[in-house]
Design a protein around this motif. Structure first.
Motif, PDB file in Angstrom:
ATOM      1  N   LEU A  99      20.469  61.961  38.685  1.00 33.69           N
ATOM      2  CA  LEU A  99      20.829  60.922  39.641  1.00 33.69           C
ATOM      3  C   LEU A  99      21.559  59.784  38.944  1.00 33.69           C
ATOM      4  O   LEU A  99      22.596  59.306  39.413  1.00 33.69           O
ATOM      5  N   LEU A 100      21.031  59.349  37.785  1.00 31.93           N
ATOM      6  CA  LEU A 100      21.683  58.266  37.044  1.00 31.93           C
ATOM      7  C   LEU A 100      23.046  58.696  36.527  1.00 31.93           C
ATOM      8  O   LEU A 100      24.017  57.936  36.572  1.00 31.93           O
ATOM      9  N   ALA A 101      23.143  59.936  36.038  1.00 36.10           N
ATOM     10  CA  ALA A 101      24.434  60.422  35.526  1.00 36.10           C
ATOM     11  C   ALA A 101      25.466  60.495  36.645  1.00 36.10           C
ATOM     12  O   ALA A 101      26.641  60.153  36.445  1.00 36.10           O
ATOM     13  N   ARG A 102      25.049  60.925  37.827  1.00 34.46           N
ATOM     14  CA  ARG A 102      25.987  60.980  38.956  1.00 34.46           C
ATOM     15  C   ARG A 102      26.377  59.572  39.402  1.00 34.46           C
ATOM     16  O   ARG A 102      27.527  59.317  39.761  1.00 34.46           O
ATOM     17  N   ALA A 103      25.422  58.647  39.377  1.00 30.01           N
ATOM     18  CA  ALA A 103      25.729  57.266  39.744  1.00 30.01           C
ATOM     19  C   ALA A 103      26.758  56.670  38.778  1.00 30.01           C
ATOM     20  O   ALA A 103      27.708  56.004  39.190  1.00 30.01           O
ATOM     21  N   GLU A 104      26.569  56.921  37.491  1.00 29.85           N
ATOM     22  CA  GLU A 104      27.507  56.401  36.495  1.00 29.85           C
ATOM     23  C   GLU A 104      28.897  57.010  36.674  1.00 29.85           C
ATOM     24  O   GLU A 104      29.920  56.317  36.544  1.00 29.85           O
ATOM     25  N   ALA A 105      28.940  58.321  36.994  1.00 31.88           N
ATOM     26  CA  ALA A 105      30.239  58.980  37.203  1.00 31.88           C
ATOM     27  C   ALA A 105      30.951  58.413  38.429  1.00 31.88           C
ATOM     28  O   ALA A 105      32.166  58.179  38.408  1.00 31.88           O
ATOM     29  N   VAL A 106      30.211  58.177  39.500  1.00 33.53           N
ATOM     30  CA  VAL A 106      30.802  57.611  40.713  1.00 33.53           C
ATOM     31  C   VAL A 106      31.340  56.209  40.452  1.00 33.53           C
ATOM     32  O   VAL A 106      32.452  55.861  40.866  1.00 33.53           O
ATOM     33  N   LEU A 107      30.559  55.387  39.751  1.00 29.29           N
ATOM     34  CA  LEU A 107      30.996  54.021  39.456  1.00 29.29           C
ATOM     35  C   LEU A 107      32.184  54.018  38.501  1.00 29.29           C
ATOM     36  O   LEU A 107      33.066  53.164  38.588  1.00 29.29           O
ATOM     37  N   ARG A 108      32.199  54.981  37.577  1.00 24.75           N
ATOM     38  CA  ARG A 108      33.328  55.091  36.652  1.00 24.75           C
ATOM     39  C   ARG A 108      34.614  55.350  37.430  1.00 24.75           C
ATOM     40  O   ARG A 108      35.655  54.748  37.164  1.00 24.75           O
ATOM     41  N   ARG A 109      34.545  56.228  38.413  1.00 25.27           N
ATOM     42  CA  ARG A 109      35.719  56.506  39.236  1.00 25.27           C
ATOM     43  C   ARG A 109      36.112  55.281  40.057  1.00 25.27           C
ATOM     44  O   ARG A 109      37.278  54.937  40.170  1.00 25.27           O
ATOM     45  N   ALA A 110      35.109  54.623  40.648  1.00 26.09           N
ATOM     46  CA  ALA A 110      35.402  53.475  41.502  1.00 26.09           C
ATOM     47  C   ALA A 110      36.043  52.353  40.709  1.00 26.09           C
ATOM     48  O   ALA A 110      36.970  51.687  41.174  1.00 26.09           O
ATOM     49  N   ARG A 111      35.571  52.137  39.472  1.00 26.04           N
ATOM     50  CA  ARG A 111      36.124  51.058  38.652  1.00 26.04           C
ATOM     51  C   ARG A 111      37.548  51.362  38.220  1.00 26.04           C
ATOM     52  O   ARG A 111      38.414  50.500  38.235  1.00 26.04           O
ATOM     53  N   SER A 112      37.792  52.620  37.811  1.00 25.78           N
ATOM     54  CA  SER A 112      39.139  52.959  37.349  1.00 25.78           C
ATOM     55  C   SER A 112      40.115  53.006  38.510  1.00 25.78           C
ATOM     56  O   SER A 112      41.314  52.840  38.329  1.00 25.78           O
ATOM     57  N   ASP A 113      39.617  53.195  39.742  1.00 24.47           N
ATOM     58  CA  ASP A 113      40.479  53.261  40.914  1.00 24.47           C
ATOM     59  C   ASP A 113      40.966  51.880  41.337  1.00 24.47           C
ATOM     60  O   ASP A 113      42.049  51.740  41.900  1.00 24.47           O
ATOM     61  N   ARG A 114      40.179  50.834  41.045  1.00 21.61           N
ATOM     62  CA  ARG A 114      40.561  49.486  41.465  1.00 21.61           C
ATOM     63  C   ARG A 114      41.611  48.903  40.533  1.00 21.61           C
ATOM     64  O   ARG A 114      41.473  48.983  39.318  1.00 21.61           O
ATOM     65  N   PRO A 115      42.664  48.301  41.082  1.00 24.79           N
ATOM     66  CA  PRO A 115      43.641  47.642  40.218  1.00 24.79           C
ATOM     67  C   PRO A 115      42.976  46.519  39.443  1.00 24.79           C
ATOM     68  O   PRO A 115      42.182  45.776  39.993  1.00 24.79           O
ATOM     69  N   ARG A 116      43.308  46.413  38.168  1.00 30.33           N
ATOM     70  CA  ARG A 116      42.740  45.351  37.347  1.00 30.33           C
ATOM     71  C   ARG A 116      43.669  44.138  37.362  1.00 30.33           C
ATOM     72  O   ARG A 116      44.870  44.279  37.204  1.00 30.33           O
ATOM     73  N   PRO A 117      43.099  42.938  37.530  1.00 36.44           N
ATOM     74  CA  PRO A 117      43.950  41.755  37.423  1.00 36.44           C
ATOM     75  C   PRO A 117      44.556  41.680  36.038  1.00 36.44           C
ATOM     76  O   PRO A 117      43.967  42.151  35.073  1.00 36.44           O
ATOM     77  N   ARG A 118      45.742  41.089  35.937  1.00 31.93           N
ATOM     78  CA  ARG A 118      46.387  40.977  34.640  1.00 31.93           C
ATOM     79  C   ARG A 118      45.591  40.059  33.729  1.00 31.93           C
ATOM     80  O   ARG A 118      45.011  39.073  34.162  1.00 31.93           O
ATOM     81  N   GLY A 119      45.629  40.398  32.441  1.00 33.24           N
ATOM     82  CA  GLY A 119      44.922  39.571  31.472  1.00 33.24           C
ATOM     83  C   GLY A 119      43.482  39.988  31.381  1.00 33.24           C
ATOM     84  O   GLY A 119      42.915  40.587  32.288  1.00 33.24           O
ATOM     85  N   SER A 120      42.848  39.686  30.262  1.00 35.78           N
ATOM     86  CA  SER A 120      41.463  40.089  30.058  1.00 35.78           C
ATOM     87  C   SER A 120      40.481  39.004  30.444  1.00 35.78           C
ATOM     88  O   SER A 120      39.307  39.271  30.619  1.00 35.78           O
ATOM     89  N   ALA A 121      40.946  37.742  30.589  1.00 32.76           N
ATOM     90  CA  ALA A 121      40.025  36.662  30.906  1.00 32.76           C
ATOM     91  C   ALA A 121      40.743  35.590  31.704  1.00 32.76           C
ATOM     92  O   ALA A 121      41.933  35.341  31.535  1.00 32.76           O
ATOM     93  N   LEU A 122      40.008  34.960  32.604  1.00 31.66           N
ATOM     94  CA  LEU A 122      40.516  33.847  33.394  1.00 31.66           C
ATOM     95  C   LEU A 122      39.577  32.675  33.170  1.00 31.66           C
ATOM     96  O   LEU A 122      38.361  32.792  33.378  1.00 31.66           O
ATOM     97  N   ARG A 123      40.114  31.544  32.745  1.00 32.11           N
ATOM     98  CA  ARG A 123      39.305  30.359  32.461  1.00 32.11           C
ATOM     99  C   ARG A 123      39.680  29.237  33.425  1.00 32.11           C
ATOM    100  O   ARG A 123      40.859  28.947  33.634  1.00 32.11           O
ATOM    101  N   ARG A 124      38.661  28.612  33.970  1.00 31.66           N
ATOM    102  CA  ARG A 124      38.822  27.427  34.799  1.00 31.66           C
ATOM    103  C   ARG A 124      37.712  26.456  34.414  1.00 31.66           C
ATOM    104  O   ARG A 124      36.568  26.598  34.846  1.00 31.66           O
ATOM    105  N   GLY A 125      38.048  25.480  33.573  1.00 29.57           N
ATOM    106  CA  GLY A 125      37.032  24.544  33.121  1.00 29.57           C
ATOM    107  C   GLY A 125      35.924  25.245  32.356  1.00 29.57           C
ATOM    108  O   GLY A 125      36.161  25.948  31.372  1.00 29.57           O
TER     109      GLY A 125
END
Length: 475
Positions: free
Chosen positions: A345-371
């Motif tokens: 169950l945990l392995a399948r959950a991790e695989a599903v989340l891995r797909r979901a994360r890689s499917d989402r466009p990533r904002p440019r840059g690795s960090a955003l700072r505001r104050g």
């Protein structure tokens, strides 16, 4: 769809190739693991039999995942579920026992296709790798620890680089000897001692012996986490931060929540579909079964999918192939039998989340700072005044959207459409706009704004512009 089928063509047995072709899919069949690794870049999906004549199927899966995001469904005839767990840990997106019904296989292929899209191509090339104080320049073949150069031999560099590409995971001895020394399976004791000697030398030269850990009888692990481009390109595997368990049986709910918490997950249980629909957006993953007292679990899945892309795993009774197919057709990402090994169950959950994360466009840059606020767009981490703040995925997306354009007033309807999907509807309009409003409504937006303010501990972080929407405040 172009489907690569890797199966032992010399062995008679169940094969999905004929049915796939009759359903309009273009298939390419290869009979070895080496051929599968070579051909996977031209495929939209790989069906990988774990029993291949030249390479272990798990090794084939690892090699495919090193170079491409192409979805992989592993096929196994093992009597136990441990091979499914190992395949998912090696990077497979799904794993099926064979033989299986073609209808279920087709439903699982379609579920993967929904998540894949344009992100299924080759992984972006990673140049220099930074793992904490360790920096590896792959082009110049240079290594630095806390800025100081470290002189390594060619083989020591190749060994360190091989461990770094799988940082945090155990890399098998055979894999390292094949990659660094080009030795095939069945190498002798002398070659194995050569590996141990090089590992020992690496530990001494790096000055941190604890960085390279031994997994007795298996291999070695570089116990450092990548950052920057290496982290962005690497498929992330981690337990879900928040899991909502929507299961009718109280004993099953309690057991699942207990198992998830023992594995480091924040889990909450609910016993009705209405409750699941009301609170699911505060979580990273939904586990739902078919028989809920107020509505069918398939309908819950369908409604969740109608308003967003939240990962869903259906929990079905053993042998209920039709239930699995219905859930997958309704938008579930995976299905698992409820009495299966919790590790699966945990392995399948991790695989599903891995797909979901890689499917989402990533904002440019690795960090955003505001104050005093820092948003890590690679990991989804949040820090305020050097204090870690735990936000759900939707809370992070909301805060990042506002912080990215701090001088802009963001309309409520636009925020709902962008974060919860175009089909989320307009806030506070139509049926269900009261206290029990559907996910993606104006009440859900208000709840998320309130949660972000509370977790950060700064009420003025998000400013309400009455009658219009919200803007970023002071951090």
């Amino acid at each position: 769809m172009r489907i690569l089928v890797a199966e032992d063509t010399r062995a008679a047995g169940w094969s999905p190739v004929g049915d796939l072709r009759r359903n309009g899919h273009r298939t390419v069949v290869v009979g070895t693991g080496h051929a599968a690794v070579t051909a996977c870049r031209q495929a939209d999906l790989v069906l990988l039999d774990l029993r291949l004549p030249d390479l272990d199927g798990l090794e084939v899966c690892r090699r495919i995942r090193e170079t491409t995001r192409v979805p992989v469904i592993a096929l196994t005839d093992a009597a136990t579920g441990i091979e499914r767990v190992l395949a998912l840990r090696a990077g497979a997106d799904d794993c099926l026992d064979k033989p299986c019904t073609f209808q279920e296989l087709l439903a699982r292929i379609e579920a993967l296709a929904r998540r894949s899209g344009p992100g299924a191509g080759p992984l972006p090339a990673v140049g220099p790798m930074t793992l904490g104080p360790l920096h590896i320049d792959t082009g110049a073949r240079e290594v630095r620890v806390s800025g100081a150069p470290v002189a390594l031999t060619r083989k020591e560099f190749d060994l360190l680089h091989g461990l770094a590409r799988h940082a945090g995971s155990v890399v098998g001895r055979q894999h390292l000897m094949r990659e660094v020394w080009r030795l095939d399976e069945g190498v002798g004791v002398r070659a194995s001692r050569t590996l141990d000697t090089h590992v020992s030398s690496l530990r001494r030269k790096l000055g941190h012996g604890e960085w390279i850990r031994s997994a007795r009888g298996v291999g070695f692990q570089l116990a450092l986490e990548p950052t920057g481009a290496a982290a962005a390109a690497r498929p992330r595997t981690s337990p879900p931060r928040g899991v909502l368990v929507a299961v009718s049986d109280a004993d099953t709910r309690t057991a699942l929540v207990s198992q998830l918490r023992r594995h480091g997950c924040h889990a909450r249980a609910c016993g009705t579909g209405a409750e699941a629909l009301a609170v699911h957006e505060a979580f990273d993953l939904l586990l739902v079964n078919a028989q809920l007292p107020d509505m069918d679990g398939v309908e819950v899945c369908r409604r969740v999918r109608a308003v967003g892309d939240m990962p869903v795993i259906a929990i079905t009774a053993p042998g209920r192939t039709l239930d699995r197919i219905l859930f997958l057709r309704a938008g579930a990402d995976d299905c698992v039998a409820h009495q299966d090994d919790p590790r699966e169950l945990l392995a399948r959950a991790e695989a599903v989340l891995r797909r979901a994360r890689s499917d989402r466009p990533r904002p440019r840059g690795s960090a955003l700072r505001r104050g005093r606020l820092r948003l890590d767009t690679t990991t989804g981490g949040v820090r305020f005044a050097d204090r870690a703040v735990r936000l759900t995925r939707k809370e992070f997306e909301l805060l990042h959207r506002l912080a990215s354009e701090p001088r802009t007033v963001h309309a409520r309807a636009r925020l709902i459409a962008d974060i919860w999907g175009a089909g989320a509807g307009c806030p506070g309009s139509g049926p269900g706009s009261g206290p029990g409003s559907r996910p993606g409504s104006g009440r859900t937006l208000d709840t998320h704004v309130s949660a972000v303010r509370s977790k950060i501990g700064l009420p003025g972080l998000i400013v309400t512009v009455r009658g219009v929407g919200f803007r970023f405040g002071e951090a």
